[in-house]
Design a protein around this motif. Structure first.
Motif, PDB file in Angstrom:
ATOM      1  N   ASN A 136       0.853  -1.184   0.000  1.00  0.00           N
ATOM      2  CA  ASN A 136       0.000   0.000   0.000  1.00  0.00           C
ATOM      3  C   ASN A 136       0.891   1.238   0.000  1.00  0.00           C
ATOM      4  O   ASN A 136       1.492   1.595   1.012  1.00  0.00           O
ATOM      5  CB  ASN A 136      -0.906  -0.002   1.235  1.00  0.00           C
ATOM      6  CG  ASN A 136      -1.893   1.156   1.233  1.00  0.00           C
ATOM      7  OD1 ASN A 136      -1.899   1.975   0.304  1.00  0.00           O
ATOM      8  ND2 ASN A 136      -2.722   1.251   2.250  1.00  0.00           N
ATOM      9  N   ALA A 137       1.001   1.883  -1.155  1.00  0.00           N
ATOM     10  CA  ALA A 137       1.802   3.100  -1.287  1.00  0.00           C
ATOM     11  C   ALA A 137       0.957   4.352  -1.074  1.00  0.00           C
ATOM     12  O   ALA A 137       1.462   5.466  -1.238  1.00  0.00           O
ATOM     13  CB  ALA A 137       2.461   3.153  -2.666  1.00  0.00           C
ATOM     14  N   GLY A 138      -0.326   4.173  -0.727  1.00  0.00           N
ATOM     15  CA  GLY A 138      -1.196   5.311  -0.479  1.00  0.00           C
ATOM     16  C   GLY A 138      -1.156   5.744   0.967  1.00  0.00           C
ATOM     17  O   GLY A 138      -0.362   5.261   1.777  1.00  0.00           O
ATOM     18  N   ASN A 139      -2.063   6.664   1.332  1.00  0.00           N
ATOM     19  CA  ASN A 139      -2.072   7.205   2.690  1.00  0.00           C
ATOM     20  C   ASN A 139      -3.314   6.809   3.472  1.00  0.00           C
ATOM     21  O   ASN A 139      -3.645   7.432   4.473  1.00  0.00           O
ATOM     22  CB  ASN A 139      -1.958   8.728   2.638  1.00  0.00           C
ATOM     23  CG  ASN A 139      -3.173   9.382   2.000  1.00  0.00           C
ATOM     24  OD1 ASN A 139      -3.964   8.725   1.329  1.00  0.00           O
ATOM     25  ND2 ASN A 139      -3.333  10.673   2.213  1.00  0.00           N
ATOM     26  N   ASP A 140      -3.999   5.764   2.995  1.00  0.00           N
ATOM     27  CA  ASP A 140      -5.201   5.312   3.680  1.00  0.00           C
ATOM     28  C   ASP A 140      -5.236   3.793   3.675  1.00  0.00           C
ATOM     29  O   ASP A 140      -4.769   3.154   2.721  1.00  0.00           O
ATOM     30  CB  ASP A 140      -6.452   5.859   2.988  1.00  0.00           C
ATOM     31  CG  ASP A 140      -7.677   5.798   3.882  1.00  0.00           C
ATOM     32  OD1 ASP A 140      -7.508   5.627   5.108  1.00  0.00           O
ATOM     33  OD2 ASP A 140      -8.808   5.916   3.372  1.00  0.00           O
ATOM     34  N   ALA A 141      -5.775   3.218   4.749  1.00  0.00           N
ATOM     35  CA  ALA A 141      -5.873   1.760   4.822  1.00  0.00           C
ATOM     36  C   ALA A 141      -6.833   1.253   3.755  1.00  0.00           C
ATOM     37  O   ALA A 141      -7.810   1.924   3.404  1.00  0.00           O
ATOM     38  CB  ALA A 141      -6.333   1.324   6.212  1.00  0.00           C
ATOM     39  N   VAL A 142      -6.558   0.064   3.235  1.00  0.00           N
ATOM     40  CA  VAL A 142      -7.392  -0.501   2.186  1.00  0.00           C
ATOM     41  C   VAL A 142      -7.543  -1.998   2.420  1.00  0.00           C
ATOM     42  O   VAL A 142      -6.592  -2.684   2.811  1.00  0.00           O
ATOM     43  CB  VAL A 142      -6.779  -0.233   0.788  1.00  0.00           C
ATOM     44  CG1 VAL A 142      -5.396  -0.829   0.659  1.00  0.00           C
ATOM     45  CG2 VAL A 142      -7.681  -0.743  -0.316  1.00  0.00           C
ATOM     46  N   SER A 143      -8.771  -2.500   2.226  1.00  0.00           N
ATOM     47  CA  SER A 143      -9.058  -3.935   2.321  1.00  0.00           C
ATOM     48  C   SER A 143      -9.289  -4.459   0.910  1.00  0.00           C
ATOM     49  O   SER A 143     -10.064  -3.870   0.141  1.00  0.00           O
ATOM     50  CB  SER A 143     -10.291  -4.188   3.196  1.00  0.00           C
ATOM     51  OG  SER A 143     -10.042  -3.807   4.529  1.00  0.00           O
ATOM     52  N   THR A 165      -5.867  -6.793   4.517  1.00  0.00           N
ATOM     53  CA  THR A 165      -6.039  -5.379   4.867  1.00  0.00           C
ATOM     54  C   THR A 165      -4.664  -4.766   5.012  1.00  0.00           C
ATOM     55  O   THR A 165      -3.826  -5.278   5.770  1.00  0.00           O
ATOM     56  CB  THR A 165      -6.841  -5.227   6.173  1.00  0.00           C
ATOM     57  OG1 THR A 165      -8.158  -5.770   5.982  1.00  0.00           O
ATOM     58  CG2 THR A 165      -6.982  -3.755   6.542  1.00  0.00           C
ATOM     59  N   LEU A 166      -4.440  -3.674   4.290  1.00  0.00           N
ATOM     60  CA  LEU A 166      -3.123  -3.050   4.258  1.00  0.00           C
ATOM     61  C   LEU A 166      -3.205  -1.654   4.853  1.00  0.00           C
ATOM     62  O   LEU A 166      -3.922  -0.788   4.340  1.00  0.00           O
ATOM     63  CB  LEU A 166      -2.614  -2.943   2.816  1.00  0.00           C
ATOM     64  CG  LEU A 166      -2.482  -4.251   2.022  1.00  0.00           C
ATOM     65  CD1 LEU A 166      -2.141  -3.945   0.575  1.00  0.00           C
ATOM     66  CD2 LEU A 166      -1.418  -5.132   2.648  1.00  0.00           C
ATOM     67  N   PRO A 167      -2.478  -1.376   5.936  1.00  0.00           N
ATOM     68  CA  PRO A 167      -2.385  -0.002   6.429  1.00  0.00           C
ATOM     69  C   PRO A 167      -1.483   0.804   5.500  1.00  0.00           C
ATOM     70  O   PRO A 167      -0.794   0.241   4.636  1.00  0.00           O
ATOM     71  CB  PRO A 167      -1.758  -0.171   7.814  1.00  0.00           C
ATOM     72  CG  PRO A 167      -0.941  -1.422   7.694  1.00  0.00           C
ATOM     73  CD  PRO A 167      -1.685  -2.320   6.750  1.00  0.00           C
ATOM     74  N   PRO A 168      -1.457   2.129   5.625  1.00  0.00           N
ATOM     75  CA  PRO A 168      -0.542   2.911   4.791  1.00  0.00           C
ATOM     76  C   PRO A 168       0.898   2.428   4.951  1.00  0.00           C
ATOM     77  O   PRO A 168       1.396   2.288   6.071  1.00  0.00           O
ATOM     78  CB  PRO A 168      -0.721   4.343   5.314  1.00  0.00           C
ATOM     79  CG  PRO A 168      -2.093   4.356   5.889  1.00  0.00           C
ATOM     80  CD  PRO A 168      -2.305   2.994   6.470  1.00  0.00           C
ATOM     81  N   GLY A 169       1.545   2.122   3.841  1.00  0.00           N
ATOM     82  CA  GLY A 169       2.906   1.599   3.882  1.00  0.00           C
ATOM     83  C   GLY A 169       2.992   0.121   4.177  1.00  0.00           C
ATOM     84  O   GLY A 169       4.087  -0.454   4.201  1.00  0.00           O
ATOM     85  N   GLY A 170       1.837  -0.519   4.409  1.00  0.00           N
ATOM     86  CA  GLY A 170       1.830  -1.941   4.774  1.00  0.00           C
ATOM     87  C   GLY A 170       2.039  -2.851   3.580  1.00  0.00           C
ATOM     88  O   GLY A 170       1.852  -2.465   2.421  1.00  0.00           O
ATOM     89  N   ARG A 171       2.412  -4.088   3.886  1.00  0.00           N
ATOM     90  CA  ARG A 171       2.683  -5.072   2.841  1.00  0.00           C
ATOM     91  C   ARG A 171       2.106  -6.410   3.257  1.00  0.00           C
ATOM     92  O   ARG A 171       2.097  -6.751   4.440  1.00  0.00           O
ATOM     93  CB  ARG A 171       4.187  -5.181   2.593  1.00  0.00           C
ATOM     94  CG  ARG A 171       4.585  -6.190   1.524  1.00  0.00           C
ATOM     95  CD  ARG A 171       6.069  -6.139   1.256  1.00  0.00           C
ATOM     96  NE  ARG A 171       6.486  -7.157   0.285  1.00  0.00           N
ATOM     97  CZ  ARG A 171       7.706  -7.239  -0.202  1.00  0.00           C
ATOM     98  NH1 ARG A 171       8.645  -6.388   0.189  1.00  0.00           N
ATOM     99  NH2 ARG A 171       8.000  -8.178  -1.093  1.00  0.00           N
ATOM    100  N   ALA A 172       1.627  -7.173   2.295  1.00  0.00           N
ATOM    101  CA  ALA A 172       1.078  -8.510   2.561  1.00  0.00           C
ATOM    102  C   ALA A 172       1.566  -9.469   1.488  1.00  0.00           C
ATOM    103  O   ALA A 172       1.752  -9.086   0.329  1.00  0.00           O
ATOM    104  CB  ALA A 172      -0.447  -8.469   2.590  1.00  0.00           C
ATOM    105  N   GLU A 173       1.771 -10.718   1.903  1.00  0.00           N
ATOM    106  CA  GLU A 173       2.178 -11.777   0.995  1.00  0.00           C
ATOM    107  C   GLU A 173       1.019 -12.756   0.825  1.00  0.00           C
ATOM    108  O   GLU A 173       0.394 -13.173   1.807  1.00  0.00           O
ATOM    109  CB  GLU A 173       3.402 -12.520   1.531  1.00  0.00           C
ATOM    110  CG  GLU A 173       4.615 -11.636   1.746  1.00  0.00           C
ATOM    111  CD  GLU A 173       5.211 -11.134   0.440  1.00  0.00           C
ATOM    112  OE1 GLU A 173       5.070 -11.849  -0.580  1.00  0.00           O
ATOM    113  OE2 GLU A 173       5.808 -10.043   0.430  1.00  0.00           O
TER     114      GLU A 173
END
Length: 591
Positions: A136-143, A165-173
């Protein structure tokens, strides 16, 4: 000495990450000596704001103005959403004398998800394993829901986890297995491309990664005579061995079916809007590669079906259903067909049809009406779906087909306000973009949304194609869309009155959006960006080039406490003719 008085010119300010937004701060010296004031921003936004000038001198009973500039950095460091801030003015002569004002700054949420998949190409007899990385390279959490499709429908997919669910700057595999539906015995290896999507709750993809599975032949084992003999013996004697006492046959589990993996997801974004007493407009978010849709009238639960499904083209995302029970609550659900497979039914969505009038009063016969004159065509320009954002920034506008609103409407107060209006459209909505020159700001009353024209505002009067009969009164689908200059923007929508001779509430839609901003050239006035979803109008049209509607454009300016000036692009837009759509201008949807 006395505390100063401090005022802000906006209660809510919106700003794009990486962009700028300004708020004017007025400081009044209520004392009897010349005062100096230091001005600073309070709150989290102080880290990405500045005050210019940061210190001012003010004569007794005079005012000074400073500018607060908000400039949040692009990226993930500043979260999207609203946050409060304060502006403090403190005396440089005696710091105990100070004043503060509070307001809200909204950082526009930016959705930016990056997807990478490794390996890009896998190989095997039956399945290939891939690892999908979502950032997530944006500034808002996204599911997101993760799904995969292959154009040839030769693969099934196992995805774990299926949602993240990715917080801002978060990463998931996410592990993605591409599984062949049929074996290969004698052919050469086959490359089977596929795509993996990260989908929002409304079904729109926000991240895509492409990969491929190369399926190799299973091969064959040379068969010798001994093997043939052994197989014959096993075939002959196995049933007898299993039938002997004490021999228990253990059932083997069947391999999991891949068919559900190939089924498309349920349609999303289903909306139902009552058009009149017997018709409803049904729309939905289109699904990529859809072959057909099935639309069916049902009950609130989706269990009792009121009629057989109607089969629609996969290119459609809107259908007007007619001949419904007059004035009743109607419900619909939808399923999609892709690759010969059907999705499950969506959740049912309902709408109340308009109540038929038991004894409609006939309109008053119109007074003598002038002939209808030729008028310039209004053009709405096609834009890419999702290509326009409501942020007060004009960078994404299509600067074609300018519509000048500079003709004074008779019987309204004289005004110097003028404007340029640009209409745009996509498959989902009609957009109204206006740049208005106005030297004095007078916001409408937010408690009176059906009278927004009594303040600074822009009005779009919109309806179906013009009738041939000049004496025809307002039709059921005609409406006023009013946008009042305020922060946040005020929106009012009115339909025709019961006698068809005017327009009045109730307002049947709440999905119309608008944003006001400052002119990019620094001139006095404002910029309007508004979005009217097709699904929330009562227009019985499928948006495409060549569709013709009827429209008027009006800009309002409150000149005195009890008078409003109005300008338009239509030289026959008068109070007498406003409810006669034959005198409106033709609005043409163009590519």
């Amino acid at each position: 000495m006395a505390d100063p008085i401090i005022r802000l010119d906006a209660a809510l300010t919106s700003v794009q990450p990486g962009g700028q937004a300004r708020v004017q701060v007025t400081i009044a010296n209520t004392g009897t000596v010349v005062e100096g004031y230091q001005v600073q921003v309070l709150g989290p936004s102080a880290a990405w704001s500045r005050v210019e000038p940061a210190e001012v001198s003010v004569y007794p009973h005079q005012e000074a103005t400073v500018t607060v500039t908000f400039q949040p950095p692009a990226g993930t460091s500043v979260p999207g959403g609203r946050q409060g801030y304060g502006v403090l003015a403190r005396s440089t002569l005696d710091p105990q004398f100070s004043a503060a004002a509070e307001a809200v700054v909204e950082v526009i949420a930016v959705l930016s998800v990056q997807a990478t998949i490794t390996p890009v190409t896998s190989s095997g007899n039956w399945q290939g394993r891939h690892q999908l990385s979502l950032t997530n390279a944006g500034n808002d959490a996204v599911s997101l829901r993760v799904d995969a499709v292959d154009p040839d429908e030769t693969l099934g997919f196992r995805i774990q986890p299926a949602s993240v669910t990715l917080p801002p700057g978060g990463r998931a595999e996410v592990e993605v297995r591409a599984i062949a539906k049929r074996p290969m015995q004698w052919r050469t290896p086959a490359r089977r491309p596929f795509r993996v999507f990260g989908l929002r709750a409304d079904g729109q993809p926000v991240a895509t990664a492409e990969a491929a599975f190369t399926q190799t032949p299973s091969g064959w084992i040379p068969v010798t005579t001994a093997v043939v003999v052994l197989l014959a013996v096993l075939i002959l004697f196995t049933p007898r061995i299993l039938a002997m006492p004490g021999i228990v046959q253990v059932p083997q589990p069947l391999p999991p079916s891949l068919e559900p993996r190939g089924a498309p997801p349920k349609p999303t974004g289903l909306k139902v809007v009552g058009v009149d007493s017997t018709s409803a407009r049904v729309s939905w978010v289109p699904l990529e590669s859809a072959q057909n849709y099935k639309l069916q009238r049902t009950d609130r639960t989706g269990v009792q079906q009121a009629e057989e499904p109607r089969l629609l083209s996969g290119e459609r995302n809107l259908e007007v259903v007619k001949d419904l029970p007059a004035g009743e609550l109607v419900c619909f659900h939808l399923r999609v067909i892709r690759g010969g497979r059907e999705s499950g039914w969506s959740d049912p969505v309902c709408a109340q049809l308009l109540k038929p009038s038991a004894s409609p009063s006939p309109p008053t016969p119109p007074a003598s009406l002038p002939p209808v004159t030729d008028k310039p065509l209004l053009h709405a320009v096609r834009v890419a779906d999702g290509g326009l954002t409501l942020d007060g920034n004009t960078a994404d506008w299509q600067w074609r087909e300018e519509i000048r609103a500079d003709l004074q409407i008779p019987e309204t107060a004289p005004t110097s306000t003028r404007g340029s209006i640009y209409l745009m459209w996509d498959s989902q909505a009609l957009y109204v973009m206006a740049m208005v020159s106005d030297t004095k700001r007078t916001s409408p009353d937010p408690a009176n949304l059906n009278r927004l024209y009594e303040g600074d505002s822009v009005i779009l009067e919109l309806g179906p194609e013009r009738p041939a009969d000049k004496e025809a009164w307002a039709r059921q689908a005609d409406a006023y869309y009013m946008f009042g200059r305020a922060t946040p923007a005020l929106v009012g929508v009115m339909g025709r009155s019961s006698n068809a001779q005017s327009f009045e509430p109730p307002m049947w839609t709440t999905q119309v959006q608008a944003v006001f901003g400052n002119r990019p050239d620094g001139q006095p006035g404002y910029v309007l960006e508004a979005r009217i979803p097709w699904a929330d109008t009562r227009l019985n049209v499928f948006p495409q080039p060549g569709v013709k509607l009827a429209a008027n454009l009006v800009i309002c300016d409150r000149t005195t406490p009890d008078k409003t000036g109005m300008v338009t692009s239509n030289d026959q837009r008068t109070r007498q003719l406003r409810a006669h759509p034959a005198y409106w201008q033709v609005l043409d949807l163009v590519p």
